[in-house]
Design a protein around this motif. Structure first.
Motif, short mmCIF file in Angstrom:
data_model
loop_
_atom_site.label_atom_id
_atom_site.label_comp_id
_atom_site.label_asym_id
_atom_site.label_seq_id
_atom_site.Cartn_x
_atom_site.Cartn_y
_atom_site.Cartn_z
N THR A 3 108.09 -3.78 17.66
CA THR A 3 107.13 -2.36 18.26
C THR A 3 107.32 -1.06 18.54
O THR A 3 108.34 -0.74 19.54
N LEU A 4 106.84 0.01 17.98
CA LEU A 4 108.21 1.45 17.58
C LEU A 4 107.53 1.92 18.78
O LEU A 4 108.82 2.99 19.59
N ASN A 5 106.50 1.66 19.83
CA ASN A 5 106.69 2.85 20.70
C ASN A 5 106.02 1.49 21.84
O ASN A 5 105.54 0.64 22.10
N PRO A 6 106.85 1.40 22.96
CA PRO A 6 107.06 0.50 23.65
C PRO A 6 105.83 0.63 24.69
O PRO A 6 105.39 -0.10 24.84
N SER A 7 105.36 2.08 25.11
CA SER A 7 104.11 2.17 25.91
C SER A 7 102.80 2.18 25.02
O SER A 7 101.95 1.64 25.95
N ASP A 8 102.84 1.72 24.01
CA ASP A 8 101.68 1.05 23.13
C ASP A 8 101.46 -0.69 23.54
O ASP A 8 100.16 -1.14 23.15
N VAL A 9 102.79 -1.51 24.24
CA VAL A 9 102.17 -2.94 24.99
C VAL A 9 101.94 -2.51 26.01
O VAL A 9 102.53 -2.50 26.77
N TYR A 10 100.96 -3.25 25.73
CA TYR A 10 99.74 -3.63 27.41
C TYR A 10 100.49 -4.98 28.03
O TYR A 10 101.28 -5.07 29.70
N GLU A 11 100.71 -6.16 27.31
CA GLU A 11 101.10 -7.66 28.14
C GLU A 11 101.78 -7.82 26.70
O GLU A 11 101.18 -8.06 25.65
N ALA A 12 102.14 -8.71 26.75
CA ALA A 12 103.61 -9.42 25.68
C ALA A 12 104.54 -11.10 26.36
O ALA A 12 104.12 -11.16 27.95
#
Length: 344
Positions: free
Chosen positions: A257-266
């Motif tokens: 995911t190329l913009n880490p801030s786009d990830v909420y949870e994983a």
């Protein structure tokens, strides 16, 4: 781009397998078969049955013969939000407090689940100089209480460049839902089938310490929030967000995911298979808002190569295909704030 080919990178066929004329910019009927072949990879786009992303077992690395080991790549589910503390969860809603979903209270906002329930998607195909691309879209039709409106629109972009062992992907949502924290659930890169740790070598999670995890850690089932769980804001923002597994043939299959801030949870947990779920968004929305994320998904020799490719595309939250649809001139990455509303 390397290894230019004379034959087309993409082929389309009817559901029965009859080859169709390839016309860039065309939206083909639902269930149209879409096959990709470049000098380095083969893949099929999932337009029927278990839909969205790349068909499980079809993503082949020509150099090693390795194929993905799961149910598909960049597979899309539904829209959710956290369940407020103390709020009742109606029957038929999101089920938590178990090995499958752990102890994290969430609830559905819009469905149904795209991958398992929609069954048929209509691909739009683009043919450029040295690349092919496919877009898929769907509007959710079911709203879950307390939300009384469905119709948020999802669009997926898949770009296959000639000469690379990876493809570029993005998911984007234009919402009709007002929510204090709306997110889209996807499988990225995808789940991993195995037999008590046999069938793959390692998992790599850039947010874990150590980052490389042996397959024996996935011998027995455990819930998402027990091990290898990521939550935005629980620690420093990641420099890179990379998740991968090492194939028995040697290469790594990574979803980045190329913009880490786009990830909420994983999370990366064991439930009969390694379940690699990722949720994007996770911020307040009003009707008409758009959010998304962009990825590189593909085969890599080692972690160093993953990081090098990641840095080549770092910061991207979406992909745009440039030029007229019938004659695309290229593609480019978009920042989060540049994601435009999906046109119906």
């Amino acid at each position: 781009m390397t290894g230019r080919r004379n034959e087309p990178l993409i082929r389309v066929a009817s559901p029965s397998g009859e080859e169709l004329p390839l016309i860039s910019g065309t939206t083909y009927p639902p269930e149209t078969q879409v096959q990709i072949e470049t000098s380095r990879i083969r893949a099929k786009v999932a337009t029927q049955g278990y839909v969205s992303g790349v068909v499980g077992g079809s993503f082949e690395d020509k150099a090693t013969g390795a194929r993905d080991l799961g149910f598909g790549l960049d597979v899309v589910d539904f829209l959710l939000e956290p369940t407020p503390e103390g709020a009742p969860v109606p029957e038929g809603q999101y089920d938590f407090g178990n090995l499958v979903h752990g102890e994290i209270p969430k609830r559905y906002v819009e469905g149904p689940q795209i991958c398992t329930q929609v069954k048929r998607l209509a691909p739009r195909v683009f043919v450029g100089d040295g690349f092919a691309a496919v877009t898929l879209r769907h509007a959710w039709t079911e709203a879950y209480a307390p939300h009384d409106r469905a119709g948020s629109l999802w669009e997926q972009t898949l770009i296959f460049p000639e000469g690379e062992r990876f493809f570029l992907a993005a998911d984007r949502v234009t919402t009709v839902s007002e929510s204090p924290c709306l997110f889209l659930r996807i499988d990225l890169p995808g789940h991993l089938k195995h037999d008590k740790g046999s069938g793959f070598e390692h998992i790599y999670l850039s947010y874990e310490e150590p980052e490389t995890i042996p397959s024996m850690e996935f011998f027995s089932d455990f819930p998402p929030d027990a091990h290898f769980f990521y939550q935005r804001g629980a620690g420093p923002m990641q420099e890179r967000f990379i998740r991968a597994y090492q194939h028995p043939e040697g290469p790594w299959l990574a979803g980045m995911t190329l913009n880490p801030s786009d990830v909420y949870e994983a999370w990366c947990h064991q439930r009969g298979y390694v379940c690699m779920i990722q949720e994007i968004g996770g911020r307040a929305t009003q009707p008409g808002d758009t959010f998304g994320a962009a990825y590189v998904i593909g085969w890599f020799a080692d972690v160093e190569e993953m990081q090098t490719v990641y840095d080549r595309f770092r910061g991207v939250s979406g992909w745009m295909i440039d030029g007229p649809p019938e004659r695309p001139t290229g593609y480019r990455g978009l920042a989060a704030e540049a994601l435009s509303r999906i046109k119906e």
